[in-house]
Design a protein around this motif. Structure first.
Motif, short mmCIF file in Angstrom:
data_model
loop_
_atom_site.label_atom_id
_atom_site.label_comp_id
_atom_site.label_asym_id
_atom_site.label_seq_id
_atom_site.Cartn_x
_atom_site.Cartn_y
_atom_site.Cartn_z
N CYS A 64 0.82 -1.21 0.00
CA CYS A 64 0.00 0.00 0.00
C CYS A 64 0.86 1.26 0.00
O CYS A 64 0.56 2.24 -0.70
CB CYS A 64 -0.94 0.00 1.20
SG CYS A 64 -2.22 -1.28 1.13
N CYS A 65 1.89 1.24 0.81
CA CYS A 65 2.79 2.40 0.85
C CYS A 65 3.45 2.64 -0.50
O CYS A 65 3.63 3.79 -0.95
CB CYS A 65 3.85 2.19 1.93
SG CYS A 65 3.19 2.24 3.62
N HIS A 66 3.83 1.54 -1.17
CA HIS A 66 4.47 1.68 -2.47
C HIS A 66 3.50 2.30 -3.48
O HIS A 66 3.88 3.20 -4.26
CB HIS A 66 4.95 0.31 -2.93
CG HIS A 66 5.57 0.33 -4.29
ND1 HIS A 66 6.78 0.94 -4.56
CD2 HIS A 66 5.13 -0.18 -5.48
CE1 HIS A 66 7.08 0.81 -5.84
NE2 HIS A 66 6.08 0.12 -6.42
N ARG A 67 2.23 1.83 -3.51
CA ARG A 67 1.24 2.36 -4.44
C ARG A 67 0.93 3.83 -4.13
O ARG A 67 0.77 4.65 -5.04
CB ARG A 67 -0.04 1.54 -4.36
CG ARG A 67 0.11 0.14 -4.96
CD ARG A 67 -1.21 -0.59 -4.90
NE ARG A 67 -1.09 -1.93 -5.48
CZ ARG A 67 -2.11 -2.78 -5.60
NH1 ARG A 67 -3.31 -2.42 -5.15
NH2 ARG A 67 -1.93 -3.97 -6.15
N TRP A 68 0.85 4.14 -2.86
CA TRP A 68 0.53 5.53 -2.49
C TRP A 68 1.64 6.48 -2.92
O TRP A 68 1.41 7.56 -3.44
CB TRP A 68 0.33 5.60 -0.97
CG TRP A 68 0.03 6.98 -0.49
CD1 TRP A 68 -1.15 7.63 -0.53
CD2 TRP A 68 0.98 7.87 0.11
NE1 TRP A 68 -1.05 8.90 0.00
CE2 TRP A 68 0.25 9.07 0.41
CE3 TRP A 68 2.33 7.79 0.41
CZ2 TRP A 68 0.87 10.17 1.00
CZ3 TRP A 68 2.90 8.89 1.00
CH2 TRP A 68 2.21 10.05 1.30
N SER A 69 2.87 6.08 -2.72
CA SER A 69 4.00 6.93 -3.11
C SER A 69 4.05 7.08 -4.64
O SER A 69 4.37 8.16 -5.18
CB SER A 69 5.31 6.34 -2.60
OG SER A 69 5.54 5.06 -3.15
N LYS A 70 3.71 6.04 -5.38
CA LYS A 70 3.73 6.10 -6.83
C LYS A 70 2.63 7.01 -7.36
O LYS A 70 2.84 7.81 -8.30
CB LYS A 70 3.56 4.69 -7.40
CG LYS A 70 3.73 4.65 -8.92
CD LYS A 70 3.65 3.20 -9.40
CE LYS A 70 3.85 3.16 -10.92
NZ LYS A 70 3.76 1.78 -11.45
N ALA A 71 1.43 6.95 -6.72
CA ALA A 71 0.32 7.83 -7.12
C ALA A 71 0.64 9.29 -6.87
O ALA A 71 0.32 10.18 -7.65
CB ALA A 71 -0.94 7.42 -6.42
N SER A 72 1.29 9.57 -5.79
CA SER A 72 1.68 10.95 -5.45
C SER A 72 2.66 11.50 -6.46
O SER A 72 2.58 12.68 -6.86
CB SER A 72 2.31 10.98 -4.04
OG SER A 72 1.39 10.52 -3.08
N GLU A 73 3.58 10.69 -6.91
CA GLU A 73 4.57 11.14 -7.90
C GLU A 73 3.87 11.48 -9.22
O GLU A 73 4.20 12.46 -9.93
CB GLU A 73 5.62 10.07 -8.11
CG GLU A 73 6.53 9.89 -6.91
CD GLU A 73 7.53 8.77 -7.12
OE1 GLU A 73 7.45 8.10 -8.18
OE2 GLU A 73 8.39 8.53 -6.21
N GLU A 74 2.84 10.67 -9.64
CA GLU A 74 2.14 10.92 -10.90
C GLU A 74 1.34 12.21 -10.83
O GLU A 74 1.23 12.96 -11.83
CB GLU A 74 1.23 9.74 -11.22
CG GLU A 74 2.01 8.48 -11.58
CD GLU A 74 1.08 7.30 -11.82
OE1 GLU A 74 -0.14 7.46 -11.58
OE2 GLU A 74 1.59 6.22 -12.24
#
Length: 341
Positions: free
Chosen positions: A328-338
Motif C-alpha cells: 500500500c505504501c508503495h502504491r501511495w507513493s507512486k500515485a503521489s509522484e504521478e
C-alpha cells in the motif's frame, strides 16, 4: 700327571683323569677343558690315610680364585650408595642435589627412596625393576610430566608415592598399573593437571589416602573413585570445579562413602556456573541439582506444541500484514509522484 694312589688289592682302584693338560701355562688353565675326576668311593674298611692327598694348591688355581673373588666384588659394587646420595638403614636420600636424572644404581634392598627437590624430568622405563623391597618413593618437587608405563610392575611392596609439585597434565589409565599395595598417593600441586582417566586408580584396593588438591581439575569422574573401597581421605580443594549437573553423582558418592574430609571441605569451592560460584563444594545438596532432574509430562509437551503453533500462525499473519502495508505504501507513493507530474 697327577694320579691317585691305589688301595689294597682287595679294595677298589681309583684313577683320576687329568685336570688339565698342563698347569704351567695360565692360558691352558683358563681355556682348557676341565675334566671330571671319576673316583670310586672307598669301602667301609679303608682308612682316610689311604685316600689321595691333593697336594699343595697350584698357583694358577689360586689366581683363578682371586679373579672370581674380584668379579664378585665388582658385582657387589652395583649395590653401593650412589654419588651425591646418603644411604643408611635401607633409606636412600638423594634429595636437594639438583639432579637432572635419577641415579642409575641403588642398593638392592632399598626400602625408602627420596628424590625430592631436584630437577628430574623423566624416569626411565623399568627403573624400579630390581628394587623389590621398595616401600616409599618420594618424587615431589621435580619437573615430571609423566611416568613410563609399567614403572611399578615389580614394586609389589610400594605403599607411599609422592608425586606432588610436578608438571603432570593428566593421569592415564595405566599410570599405577600393578601397584596394588599403594596406600597413599599424593598428586597435589600439579597446576597443569586437567584430567584423571576414569580407570586411573583401577585395582588399588588398599588405597586409603588420595590427594588431588591444588591442580587444574574442573571435573572428576565417579568411576575413577568408586573402585576404591578402602578410600578414607580425599583431598580435592584448590581446583577450579565446575559444579554442573555432571558433578552430582560424584558429590552424592562423597557424602555417602568418604568418612572424613574435614581438612579439605572448606578449600573445595565451585568456580562455576555463576549461580553457585564461590560455594563450598560439599555444601551442595540434592536441592542444588533439582534443575538437573526436571522432566516434562504429556501436558507439558502438548502445551509447548500449542504455543509453537500459535507463534507460527502469529508470525505468518504478521508477515502478511507487513507485506500488505508495504504494498500500500508503495502504491501511495507512486500515485503521489504521478499527480505532481
Amino acid at each position: 700327571m697327577l694320579r691317585s694312589p691305589t688301595f689294597t688289592d682287595a679294595g677298589p682302584r681309583c684313577s683320576c683323569l687329568p685336570v688339565s693338560q698342563t698347569l704351567d701355562s695360565m692360558d691352558t688353565v683358563l681355556m682348557g677343558s676341565l675334566q671330571h675326576c671319576c673316583c670310586l668311593l672307598p669301602k667301609m674298611g679303608d682308612t682316610w690315610a689311604q685316600l689321595p692327598w691333593p697336594g699343595p694348591p697350584h698357583p694358577a688355581m689360586l689366581l683363578i680364585s682371586l679373579l672370581l673373588a674380584a668379579g664378585l666384588m665388582h658385582s657387589d659394587a652395583g649395590t653401593s650408595c650412589p654419588v651425591l646420595c646418603t644411604c643408611r638403614n635401607q633409606v636412600v636420600d638423594c634429595s636437594s642435589q639438583r639432579l637432572f636424572s635419577v641415579p642409575p644404581d641403588l642398593p638392592m634392598d632399598t626400602r625408602n627412596l627420596s628424590l625430592a627437590h631436584n630437577r628430574i624430568t623423566a624416569v626411565p622405563p623399568g627403573y624400579l625393576t630390581c628394587y623389590m623391597e621398595l616401600q616409599v618413593l618420594d618424587l615431589h618437587n621435580n619437573s615430571l610430566m609423566e611416568l613410563p608405563r609399567g614403572l611399578f610392575l615389580h614394586a609389589k611392596r610400594l605403599a607411599h608415592l609422592d608425586l606432588s609439585y610436578n608438571n603432570f597434565s593428566h593421569v592415564p589409565a595405566d599410570m599405577f598399573q600393578e601397584a596394588h599395595g599403594l596406600v597413599h598417593i599424593d598428586l597435589s600441586h600439579n597446576p597443569w593437571l586437567r584430567r584423571v582417566h576414569p580407570q586411573a586408580f583401577q585395582g588399588l584396593m588398599q588405597l586409603r589416602d588420595l590427594d588431588l588438591s591444588y591442580g587444574g581439575l574442573a571435573f572428576l569422574s565417579l568411576e575413577a573413585l568408586e573402585g576404591l573401597p578402602g578410600l578414607v581421605t580425599l583431598q580435592i580443594g584448590g581446583n577450579p570445579w565446575v559444579c554442573g549437573c555432571t558433578m552430582e553423582p560424584l558429590l552424592k558418592w562423597l557424602r555417602n562413602r568418604i568418612q572424613r574430609c574435614t581438612a579439605d571441605s572448606q578449600l573445595a569451592e565451585c568456580r562455576g556456573p555463576p549461580e553457585v560460584e564461590g560455594a563450598p563444594l560439599f555444601s551442595l545438596t540434592e536441592e542444588s541439582f533439582k534443575a538437573c532432574h526436571l522432566t516434562l509430562t504429556l501436558d507439558d509437551y502438548l502445551f509447548i506444541a500449542f504455543v509453537g503453533f500459535v507463534v507460527s500462525i502469529a508470525s505468518v499473519a504478521t508477515n502478511f500484514l507487513l507485506g500488505i502495508t508495504a504494498n500500500c505504501c508503495h502504491r501511495w507513493s507512486k500515485a503521489s509522484e504521478e499527480e505532481e507530474i
